[in-house]
Design a protein around this motif. Structure first.
Motif, PDB file in Angstrom:
ATOM      1  N   LEU A   5       0.848  -1.189   0.000  1.00  0.00           N
ATOM      2  CA  LEU A   5       0.000   0.000   0.000  1.00  0.00           C
ATOM      3  C   LEU A   5       0.882   1.238   0.000  1.00  0.00           C
ATOM      4  O   LEU A   5       1.938   1.263   0.633  1.00  0.00           O
ATOM      5  CB  LEU A   5      -0.903  -0.044   1.236  1.00  0.00           C
ATOM      6  CG  LEU A   5      -1.851   1.114   1.507  1.00  0.00           C
ATOM      7  CD1 LEU A   5      -3.105   0.595   2.186  1.00  0.00           C
ATOM      8  CD2 LEU A   5      -1.182   2.146   2.419  1.00  0.00           C
ATOM      9  N   ALA A   6       0.438   2.260  -0.710  1.00  0.00           N
ATOM     10  CA  ALA A   6       1.145   3.540  -0.741  1.00  0.00           C
ATOM     11  C   ALA A   6       0.175   4.664  -0.427  1.00  0.00           C
ATOM     12  O   ALA A   6      -1.028   4.562  -0.717  1.00  0.00           O
ATOM     13  CB  ALA A   6       1.782   3.772  -2.109  1.00  0.00           C
ATOM     14  N   THR A   7       0.698   5.739   0.157  1.00  0.00           N
ATOM     15  CA  THR A   7      -0.082   6.948   0.368  1.00  0.00           C
ATOM     16  C   THR A   7       0.730   8.122  -0.150  1.00  0.00           C
ATOM     17  O   THR A   7       1.950   8.190   0.042  1.00  0.00           O
ATOM     18  CB  THR A   7      -0.461   7.139   1.850  1.00  0.00           C
ATOM     19  OG1 THR A   7      -1.226   8.346   1.986  1.00  0.00           O
ATOM     20  CG2 THR A   7       0.761   7.216   2.749  1.00  0.00           C
ATOM     21  N   TRP A   8       0.018   9.056  -0.825  1.00  0.00           N
ATOM     22  CA  TRP A   8       0.746  10.161  -1.474  1.00  0.00           C
ATOM     23  C   TRP A   8      -0.190  11.366  -1.610  1.00  0.00           C
ATOM     24  O   TRP A   8      -1.251  11.263  -2.219  1.00  0.00           O
ATOM     25  CB  TRP A   8       1.207   9.711  -2.851  1.00  0.00           C
ATOM     26  CG  TRP A   8       2.184  10.610  -3.554  1.00  0.00           C
ATOM     27  CD1 TRP A   8       2.849  11.679  -3.048  1.00  0.00           C
ATOM     28  CD2 TRP A   8       2.611  10.479  -4.920  1.00  0.00           C
ATOM     29  NE1 TRP A   8       3.670  12.222  -3.998  1.00  0.00           N
ATOM     30  CE2 TRP A   8       3.549  11.502  -5.148  1.00  0.00           C
ATOM     31  CE3 TRP A   8       2.301   9.593  -5.947  1.00  0.00           C
ATOM     32  CZ2 TRP A   8       4.174  11.680  -6.392  1.00  0.00           C
ATOM     33  CZ3 TRP A   8       2.915   9.759  -7.175  1.00  0.00           C
ATOM     34  CH2 TRP A   8       3.844  10.781  -7.391  1.00  0.00           C
ATOM     35  N   ASN A 233       1.313  -6.311  13.418  1.00  0.00           N
ATOM     36  CA  ASN A 233       2.484  -7.180  13.259  1.00  0.00           C
ATOM     37  C   ASN A 233       2.629  -7.721  11.843  1.00  0.00           C
ATOM     38  O   ASN A 233       3.683  -8.241  11.476  1.00  0.00           O
ATOM     39  CB  ASN A 233       2.419  -8.339  14.252  1.00  0.00           C
ATOM     40  CG  ASN A 233       2.695  -7.897  15.671  1.00  0.00           C
ATOM     41  OD1 ASN A 233       3.271  -6.835  15.897  1.00  0.00           O
ATOM     42  ND2 ASN A 233       2.278  -8.701  16.642  1.00  0.00           N
ATOM     43  N   ALA A 234       1.575  -7.590  11.048  1.00  0.00           N
ATOM     44  CA  ALA A 234       1.641  -8.030   9.653  1.00  0.00           C
ATOM     45  C   ALA A 234       2.269  -6.975   8.749  1.00  0.00           C
ATOM     46  O   ALA A 234       2.570  -7.246   7.582  1.00  0.00           O
ATOM     47  CB  ALA A 234       0.245  -8.371   9.141  1.00  0.00           C
ATOM     48  N   GLY A 235       2.468  -5.764   9.283  1.00  0.00           N
ATOM     49  CA  GLY A 235       3.048  -4.686   8.497  1.00  0.00           C
ATOM     50  C   GLY A 235       4.567  -4.758   8.462  1.00  0.00           C
ATOM     51  O   GLY A 235       5.208  -5.093   9.454  1.00  0.00           O
ATOM     52  N   HIS A 236       5.127  -4.421   7.301  1.00  0.00           N
ATOM     53  CA  HIS A 236       6.588  -4.466   7.169  1.00  0.00           C
ATOM     54  C   HIS A 236       7.008  -3.678   5.919  1.00  0.00           C
ATOM     55  O   HIS A 236       6.171  -3.159   5.178  1.00  0.00           O
ATOM     56  CB  HIS A 236       7.078  -5.914   7.069  1.00  0.00           C
ATOM     57  CG  HIS A 236       6.555  -6.659   5.879  1.00  0.00           C
ATOM     58  ND1 HIS A 236       7.206  -6.695   4.665  1.00  0.00           N
ATOM     59  CD2 HIS A 236       5.418  -7.399   5.716  1.00  0.00           C
ATOM     60  CE1 HIS A 236       6.516  -7.417   3.808  1.00  0.00           C
ATOM     61  NE2 HIS A 236       5.418  -7.869   4.418  1.00  0.00           N
ATOM     62  N   SER A 237       8.316  -3.601   5.704  1.00  0.00           N
ATOM     63  CA  SER A 237       8.907  -3.023   4.478  1.00  0.00           C
ATOM     64  C   SER A 237       8.499  -1.567   4.251  1.00  0.00           C
ATOM     65  O   SER A 237       8.269  -1.147   3.115  1.00  0.00           O
ATOM     66  CB  SER A 237       8.538  -3.874   3.245  1.00  0.00           C
ATOM     67  OG  SER A 237       8.965  -5.208   3.416  1.00  0.00           O
ATOM     68  N   PHE A 257       5.274   4.030   1.671  1.00  0.00           N
ATOM     69  CA  PHE A 257       4.875   2.660   1.364  1.00  0.00           C
ATOM     70  C   PHE A 257       4.949   1.774   2.602  1.00  0.00           C
ATOM     71  O   PHE A 257       5.758   2.007   3.493  1.00  0.00           O
ATOM     72  CB  PHE A 257       5.808   2.042   0.315  1.00  0.00           C
ATOM     73  CG  PHE A 257       5.541   2.444  -1.102  1.00  0.00           C
ATOM     74  CD1 PHE A 257       5.071   1.522  -2.031  1.00  0.00           C
ATOM     75  CD2 PHE A 257       5.763   3.748  -1.531  1.00  0.00           C
ATOM     76  CE1 PHE A 257       4.847   1.888  -3.340  1.00  0.00           C
ATOM     77  CE2 PHE A 257       5.527   4.127  -2.846  1.00  0.00           C
ATOM     78  CZ  PHE A 257       5.068   3.187  -3.754  1.00  0.00           C
ATOM     79  N   ALA A 258       4.122   0.738   2.619  1.00  0.00           N
ATOM     80  CA  ALA A 258       4.244  -0.360   3.577  1.00  0.00           C
ATOM     81  C   ALA A 258       3.600  -1.589   2.950  1.00  0.00           C
ATOM     82  O   ALA A 258       2.692  -1.481   2.105  1.00  0.00           O
ATOM     83  CB  ALA A 258       3.578  -0.039   4.902  1.00  0.00           C
TER      84      ALA A 258
END
Length: 262
Positions: A5-8, A233-237, A257-258
């Protein structure tokens, strides 16, 4: 279902249609949440994005200002749009993916230039907006949810280029930081970016006013990705694509991004 997912804050989706297309081609997030689209929904260039695989969109729009949109390669259905502080602005849209994850896309008011609601109506509107967000999350505590967007507040000392110099500057004042923290606590939100990158200066916005924004590096982290505790806890990168701020005719924000393994 793993997804990225991205935010912008795009600062005009029609003016920067090409930049959005480039990001989608080069980075290929599954979902991108855009703020400050500055466009009625029917004027958003959906065909360009659909050709790149982003065939699903939910959005709210205002002509020339505000506006939020979620573009997705994954099926997504709209599940709400709130008008906090009764401003009549297109500042929130929520969508649900097929795996049950709800994504909230927010564009919190910037708040003007003077951090005093007695002399600056916009600052008062910003605080009221955050208060109503807090109360909403208190009354209907979210689960299996992600909140992203331009929240227009850099909460931590290392989210700004100079904590001391920005204490009286809108976006980093103690009262704004307090309001944001209360909103975060009310929803049980975890700051995924800082969960992944806990230390060090981190920015997502650099002013157009700087002659050389990159060299001056007077940034602020105004753009955020949060998740509820049940999926945090599932979020990363997590990453902020600083280089995008240097593209031709850029937004003054860089995309954040994440990824989530859900």
């Amino acid at each position: 279902m793993p997804f990225t997912l991205a935010t912008w804050n795009i600062n005009s989706i029609r003016l920067r249609e090409g930049q959005v297309a480039r990001l989608l081609q080069e980075q290929a997030p599954d979902v991108i949440c855009l703020q400050e689209c500055k466009s009625p929904v029917d004027k958003i260039p959906t065909e360009t994005f659909a050709e790149l695989g982003y065939r699903h969109m939910i959005a709210r729009g205002d002509k020339g200002y505000n506006g939020v949109a979620i573009l997705s390669r994954l099926p997504i259905k709209e599940v709400g749009a709130q008008d906090f502080a009764a401003l009549g602005h297109a500042r929130h849209i929520a969508g649900e993916l097929e795996n049950g994850v709800v994504i909230h896309n927010f564009y919190v008011p910037a708040g003007g230039d003077v951090p005093d609601r007695e002399v600056n109506e916009k600052f008062g509107q910003k605080l009221d907006y955050l208060t109503e967000m807090r109360d909403w999350f208190h009354s209907d505590r979210p689960e299996k949810s992600i909140l992203v967007g331009d929240l227009n507040i850099a909460p931590r000392e290392d989210d700004v280029w100079s904590h001391k110099q920005l204490l009286k500057v809108v976006s980093h004042t103690p009262i704004e930081v307090e309001h944001l923290a209360e909103t975060q606590d009310a929803g049980g939100w975890v700051d995924i970016t800082r969960q992944d990158i806990p230390e060090g200066q981190l920015y997502s916005w650099w002013s157009y006013r700087a002659r050389d924004w990159d060299a001056a590096d007077k940034g602020r982290r105004l753009d955020h990705i949060w998740a509820t505790t049940d999926i945090a806890n599932a979020g990363h990168s997590s990453r902020i694509l600083r280089d995008v701020r240097g593209w031709e005719r850029p937004s003054d924000h860089a995309p954040v991004f994440a990824s989530f393994d859900l």
